[in-house]
Design an enzyme around this catalytic site. Structure first.
Site, PDB file in Angstrom:
ATOM      1  N   LYS A  53       0.842  -1.209   0.000  1.00 23.52           N
ATOM      2  CA  LYS A  53       0.000   0.000   0.000  1.00 23.52           C
ATOM      3  C   LYS A  53       0.875   1.257   0.000  1.00 23.52           C
ATOM      4  O   LYS A  53       2.060   1.183   0.342  1.00 23.52           O
ATOM      5  CB  LYS A  53      -0.913  -0.022   1.223  1.00 23.52           C
ATOM      6  CG  LYS A  53      -0.180   0.009   2.555  1.00 23.52           C
ATOM      7  CD  LYS A  53      -1.112  -0.311   3.733  1.00 23.52           C
ATOM      8  CE  LYS A  53      -0.376  -0.280   5.045  1.00 23.52           C
ATOM      9  NZ  LYS A  53      -1.212  -0.797   6.163  1.00 23.52           N
ATOM     10  N   TYR A 279      12.118  31.573   6.023  1.00 21.39           N
ATOM     11  CA  TYR A 279      10.835  32.245   6.275  1.00 21.39           C
ATOM     12  C   TYR A 279      10.621  32.536   7.750  1.00 21.39           C
ATOM     13  O   TYR A 279      11.005  31.744   8.615  1.00 21.39           O
ATOM     14  CB  TYR A 279       9.684  31.356   5.792  1.00 21.39           C
ATOM     15  CG  TYR A 279       9.521  31.327   4.284  1.00 21.39           C
ATOM     16  CD1 TYR A 279       9.434  32.502   3.530  1.00 21.39           C
ATOM     17  CD2 TYR A 279       9.418  30.106   3.615  1.00 21.39           C
ATOM     18  CE1 TYR A 279       9.269  32.452   2.152  1.00 21.39           C
ATOM     19  CE2 TYR A 279       9.245  30.044   2.238  1.00 21.39           C
ATOM     20  CZ  TYR A 279       9.177  31.235   1.509  1.00 21.39           C
ATOM     21  OH  TYR A 279       9.012  31.194   0.158  1.00 21.39           O
TER      22      TYR A 279
HETATM   23  C1  LIG Z   1      -0.439  -1.813   6.861  1.00 21.27           C
HETATM   24  C2  LIG Z   1      -0.988  -3.077   7.326  1.00 21.27           C
HETATM   25  C3  LIG Z   1      -0.174  -4.205   7.500  1.00 21.27           C
HETATM   26  C4  LIG Z   1       1.339  -4.157   7.409  1.00 21.27           C
HETATM   27  O1  LIG Z   1       1.862  -3.758   8.660  1.00 21.27           O
HETATM   28  P1  LIG Z   1       3.441  -3.630   8.909  1.00 21.27           P
HETATM   29  O2  LIG Z   1       3.540  -3.211  10.340  1.00 21.27           O
HETATM   30  O3  LIG Z   1       3.912  -2.568   7.987  1.00 21.27           O
HETATM   31  O4  LIG Z   1       4.035  -4.950   8.608  1.00 21.27           O
HETATM   32  C5  LIG Z   1      -0.776  -5.411   7.802  1.00 21.27           C
HETATM   33  N1  LIG Z   1      -2.121  -5.495   7.960  1.00 21.27           N
HETATM   34  C6  LIG Z   1      -2.928  -4.421   7.838  1.00 21.27           C
HETATM   35  C7  LIG Z   1      -4.402  -4.587   8.044  1.00 21.27           C
HETATM   36  C8  LIG Z   1      -2.402  -3.173   7.547  1.00 21.27           C
HETATM   37  O5  LIG Z   1      -3.211  -2.110   7.441  1.00 21.27           O
END
Ligand SMILES: *Cc1c(COP(=O)(O)O)cnc(C)c1O
Length: 382
Positions: A53, A279
């Site tokens: 993702k 800034y």
């Molecule tokens: C993002 C996510 C993962 C992966 O988790 P990590 O800590 O990055 O290994 C697994 N399951 C779900 C439901 C997630 O949203």
């Protein structure tokens, strides 16, 4: 310049050209190393769902997914449907779980052969209806249970409701049941996590009894894989570990960050006592300073929380602190006493000076820093 002195103690074979603009270098060998390391931890041949993702945690979803598909991952997970659509368009053929589908995406989920997580009555009923209207049989879906995170998922007492809805139609079939751990990286929460795992087991038993077949079960993210081998079940969902972070110093030793963020020095200034930098004149000099302006800012993913001496970069092996406010496209760093010149390479993070260490300076976590690297930054593969 005749020679480029590179600090590559850990892997002297890597000889990348020095960065001449802001780039995110992605090391596919490190990805392979991390994947094989996590796989070596799995009990009873559990399958591996690679979580890609958010552009594979800010790197590059397509190249990473192609690589992992080649390496032998069993499944992919994305957060949203459009992320899965991009993978399909790029030729990814493994099954893809959409962790957070939204009813307005259901048609494209089916069109691109993506597999939705059904997490409440509304998405369950609406997805069954669309699949039924499209004359699907046994369309693969996943059911998520909430065992304590209180984010997405049905409750344990929803089992009869879900199975009665599923049995009424043959349009969908449950491939997996899953849940998500709230504190798998925190060993002080072992009791809570164990309760989550036991609760998930009970729910799964009830579900399997009621539906009459056995979907695969999964609950572990990266820290779950490393800390709860008894909970690997039929599959695990690895994310951050693939990208090189194990959420503890102990586990980090076995993993290699796959991404290095580099930039260069655009301009050097000398600043007199009383002058300001950036800034809102956030930095006021108390003496003579040399500063370097770098072509990377909050629009590239270096948030304002890294400004005003929280974050730093490495120039010729030396730490240069970010001074003043982070601008949209630039930061200014203190190079007083550092031997460097315009055009020199700058390391924001790499496998020695890690994203995790930099993130900690701004009170955040590796996940946030690496997923923030914006699409404006060029990706370069090693
Ligand atoms: C993002 C996510 C993962 C992966 O988790 P990590 O800590 O990055 O290994 C697994 N399951 C779900 C439901 C997630 O949203």
């Amino acid at each position: 310049m005749l020679t480029t002195q590179r600090k590559s103690l850990q892997n002297p074979k890597i000889t990348m050209p020095k960065a001449e603009e802001t780039v995110l270098e992605i090391d596919l060998k490190a990805l392979k190393h991390n994947f094989l390391h996590l796989k070596s931890k799995l009990k009873n041949n559990s399958k591996f769902m690679a979580v890609v993702k958010a552009f594979a945690y800010g790197s590059d979803a397509i190249e990473i997914a192609k690589s992992l598909q080649h390496l032998g991952a069993d499944y992919f997970a994305v957060a949203y449907a459009n992320e899965g659509v991009e993978l399909r368009k790029a030729g990814i053929t493994l099954p893809i779980l959409v962790l957070h589908p939204i009813p307005s995406n259901f048609k494209s989920i089916i069109e691109y052969n993506l597999e939705p997580n059904l997490y409440n009555a509304k998405v369950l009923n609406e997805f069954i209806e669309i699949a039924t209207n499209q004359n699907k049989t046994d369309y693969p879906v996943h059911i998520k249970f909430n065992t304590g995170l209180n984010r997405l998922g049905f409750w344990k007492n929803d089992v009869d409701y879900i199975t009665s809805k599923l049995k009424a139609k043959s349009s969908v079939k449950v491939v997996t049941l899953f849940s998500h751990l709230a504190a798998s990286e925190d060993l002080n929460e072992k009791e809570f996590t164990t309760n989550q795992i036991n609760s998930f087991k009970n729910i799964a038993d009830n579900f399997i009894n009621a539906i009459g077949y056995k979907p695969m079960l999964h609950i572990c993210n990266t820290s779950g894989i490393l800390n709860y081998p008894e909970a690997h079940f039929d599959m695990v969902r690895g994310g951050i570990g693939l990208y090189g972070f194990g959420n503890s110093d102990k586990e980090n030793k076995f993993l290699k960050p796959i991404a290095a963020l580099k930039t260069m020095i655009s301009q050097i200034h000398t600043i007199e006592k009383g002058e300001s930098v950036g800034y809102n004149r956030a930095f006021i000099s108390d003496g003579f300073y040399k500063t370097a302006t770098l072509p990377i800012g909050h629009a590239d993913g270096i948030g304002r929380q890294y400004g005003n001496e929280k974050g730093y970069v490495l120039i010729n092996g030396k730490q240069a602190t970010i001074i003043g406010n982070v601008c949209m496209d630039m930061i200014m760093v203190n190079i007083t006493g550092i031997d460097c010149k315009e055009g020199d390479e700058v390391v924001v993070f790499n496998d020695n000076a890690t994203a995790e260490a930099l993130a900690a300076k701004a009170n955040t976590i590796s996940y946030e820093l690496i997923t923030s690297i914006s699409q404006r930054v060029k990706r370069q593969f090693i």
